[in-house]
Design a protein around this motif. Structure first.
Motif, PDB file in Angstrom:
ATOM      1  N   ALA A  11       0.819  -1.215   0.000  1.00  0.00           N
ATOM      2  CA  ALA A  11       0.000   0.000   0.000  1.00  0.00           C
ATOM      3  C   ALA A  11       0.854   1.267   0.000  1.00  0.00           C
ATOM      4  CB  ALA A  11      -0.934   0.000   1.213  1.00  0.00           C
ATOM      5  N   LEU A  12       2.129   1.132   0.313  1.00  0.00           N
ATOM      6  CA  LEU A  12       3.012   2.305   0.350  1.00  0.00           C
ATOM      7  C   LEU A  12       3.230   2.859  -1.053  1.00  0.00           C
ATOM      8  CD1 LEU A  12       5.762   1.042   2.832  1.00  0.00           C
ATOM      9  CD2 LEU A  12       3.994   2.754   3.306  1.00  0.00           C
ATOM     10  N   GLN A  13       3.356   4.171  -1.127  1.00  0.00           N
ATOM     11  CA  GLN A  13       3.640   4.848  -2.391  1.00  0.00           C
ATOM     12  C   GLN A  13       4.944   5.611  -2.264  1.00  0.00           C
ATOM     13  OE1 GLN A  13       1.635   4.575  -5.188  1.00  0.00           O
ATOM     14  NE2 GLN A  13       0.470   3.079  -3.983  1.00  0.00           N
ATOM     15  N   ALA A  14       5.726   5.609  -3.324  1.00  0.00           N
ATOM     16  CA  ALA A  14       6.969   6.382  -3.318  1.00  0.00           C
ATOM     17  C   ALA A  14       6.641   7.865  -3.302  1.00  0.00           C
ATOM     18  CB  ALA A  14       7.811   6.042  -4.543  1.00  0.00           C
ATOM     19  N   PRO A  15       7.240   8.637  -2.401  1.00  0.00           N
ATOM     20  CA  PRO A  15       6.940  10.068  -2.356  1.00  0.00           C
ATOM     21  C   PRO A  15       7.646  10.828  -3.465  1.00  0.00           C
ATOM     22  CG  PRO A  15       8.641   9.532  -0.761  1.00  0.00           C
ATOM     23  CD  PRO A  15       8.189   8.220  -1.369  1.00  0.00           C
ATOM     24  N   ASP A  16       7.120  11.992  -3.787  1.00  0.00           N
ATOM     25  CA  ASP A  16       7.796  12.929  -4.674  1.00  0.00           C
ATOM     26  C   ASP A  16       8.786  13.703  -3.811  1.00  0.00           C
ATOM     27  OD1 ASP A  16       8.594  15.211  -6.089  1.00  0.00           O
ATOM     28  OD2 ASP A  16       6.701  15.320  -7.190  1.00  0.00           O
ATOM     29  N   ALA A  86      14.933   2.173  -1.869  1.00  0.00           N
ATOM     30  CA  ALA A  86      16.106   2.403  -2.717  1.00  0.00           C
ATOM     31  C   ALA A  86      15.788   3.383  -3.839  1.00  0.00           C
ATOM     32  CB  ALA A  86      16.606   1.074  -3.287  1.00  0.00           C
ATOM     33  N   ARG A  87      14.637   3.201  -4.499  1.00  0.00           N
ATOM     34  CA  ARG A  87      14.284   4.102  -5.597  1.00  0.00           C
ATOM     35  C   ARG A  87      14.070   5.528  -5.100  1.00  0.00           C
ATOM     36  NH1 ARG A  87       9.556   2.943  -7.421  1.00  0.00           N
ATOM     37  NH2 ARG A  87       9.004   1.065  -6.225  1.00  0.00           N
ATOM     38  N   THR A  88      13.469   5.656  -3.931  1.00  0.00           N
ATOM     39  CA  THR A  88      13.282   6.987  -3.345  1.00  0.00           C
ATOM     40  C   THR A  88      14.623   7.595  -2.963  1.00  0.00           C
ATOM     41  OG1 THR A  88      11.126   6.293  -2.495  1.00  0.00           O
ATOM     42  CG2 THR A  88      12.109   8.265  -1.524  1.00  0.00           C
ATOM     43  N   THR A  89      15.527   6.769  -2.456  1.00  0.00           N
ATOM     44  CA  THR A  89      16.849   7.253  -2.052  1.00  0.00           C
ATOM     45  C   THR A  89      17.656   7.723  -3.253  1.00  0.00           C
ATOM     46  OG1 THR A  89      16.811   5.719  -0.170  1.00  0.00           O
ATOM     47  CG2 THR A  89      18.944   6.660  -0.765  1.00  0.00           C
ATOM     48  N   ILE A  90      17.533   7.046  -4.377  1.00  0.00           N
ATOM     49  CA  ILE A  90      18.204   7.496  -5.601  1.00  0.00           C
ATOM     50  C   ILE A  90      17.752   8.909  -5.949  1.00  0.00           C
ATOM     51  CG2 ILE A  90      18.363   7.135  -8.094  1.00  0.00           C
ATOM     52  CD1 ILE A  90      18.163   4.095  -7.477  1.00  0.00           C
ATOM     53  N   ASP A  91      16.445   9.139  -5.949  1.00  0.00           N
ATOM     54  CA  ASP A  91      15.924  10.477  -6.254  1.00  0.00           C
ATOM     55  C   ASP A  91      16.403  11.502  -5.231  1.00  0.00           C
ATOM     56  OD1 ASP A  91      14.563   9.379  -8.401  1.00  0.00           O
ATOM     57  OD2 ASP A  91      12.637   9.278  -7.348  1.00  0.00           O
TER      58      ASP A  91
END
Length: 203
Positions: A11-16, A86-91
């Motif tokens: 249910a979690l969404q990656a934040p902007d 990880a994807r959020t951390t890359i951004d």
């Protein structure tokens, strides 16, 4: 609200990051300007495993029973969570370098709580994902990346193989041993016992 099962994790969404963390990037830009070239500015992020422990446990922990149980019972769900982090951390890190950070450090406080094989799967693999996604050269200047895992001296060779530029070494690992393990592949930093900073001059 800790996430402790597959449905909660999915249910979690990656934040902007630009929307949610713009104040961080404003601060990086301001600090870079105020430093005026006197010292390099290092950007920072927690490693997915460490961030994941707080997200699953809901607080700091010494035994990490919940997340380690998740790793045993539903490793795919845990890997989904770590991939999201990880994807959020890359951004997040790429935005820091865009704002003026000249090097990046990715810090893993709790990786040593894992057995070696689990460390490679749940801590090092997401770390490799981040390294592969980072912009390592900005405006013609290399952006060095430093990795650190507290208490993971025996895993330094695995960490050095990621393609990072430097490794942080804590006080539980002798620097000579760290150099022997890693050879000339990476720079080494750290090794100061934090207790040294608390000692009075008379001690």
């Amino acid at each position: 609200r800790p996430v402790q099962n597959e449905s909660a994790i999915h249910a979690l969404q990656a934040p902007d990051v630009a929307d949610k963390l713009g104040y961080v990037f404003d601060a990086v830009s301001l600090i870079r300007h105020e430093l005026d070239g006197e010292v390099p500015l290092i950007g920072f992020a927690g490693r997915p495993w460490t961030v994941g422990t707080y997200r699953v446990e809901g607080q700091s922990s010494r035994e990490f029973k919940t997340i380690r149980g998740l790793a045993r019972e539903n490793p795919a769900a845990l890997e989904h969570l770590l991939d999201l982090v990880a994807r959020t951390t890359i951004d997040y890190l790429n935005a820091q370098t865009e704002s003026g950070a000249q090097a990046l450090m990715i810090f893993d406080t709790w990786g040593a709580a894992l057995a070696p094989d689990d460390y490679r799967r749940f801590s090092l693999a997401p770390m490799q994902q981040i390294l592969d996604g980072l912009v390592r050269n900005r405006y013609g200047e290399k952006i060095p990346v430093i990795l650190f895992t507290k208490g993971a001296g025996k895993l330094l060779a695995d960490m050095a193989a990621t393609g990072c530029d430097a490794l942080g070494v804590d006080w539980t690992t002798d620097l000579a041993d760290a150099r022997r393990i890693t050879g000339d592949r990476v720079a080494l930093q750290g090794n100061l016992d934090p207790a040294t900073l608390r000692e009075s001059p008379d001690e």
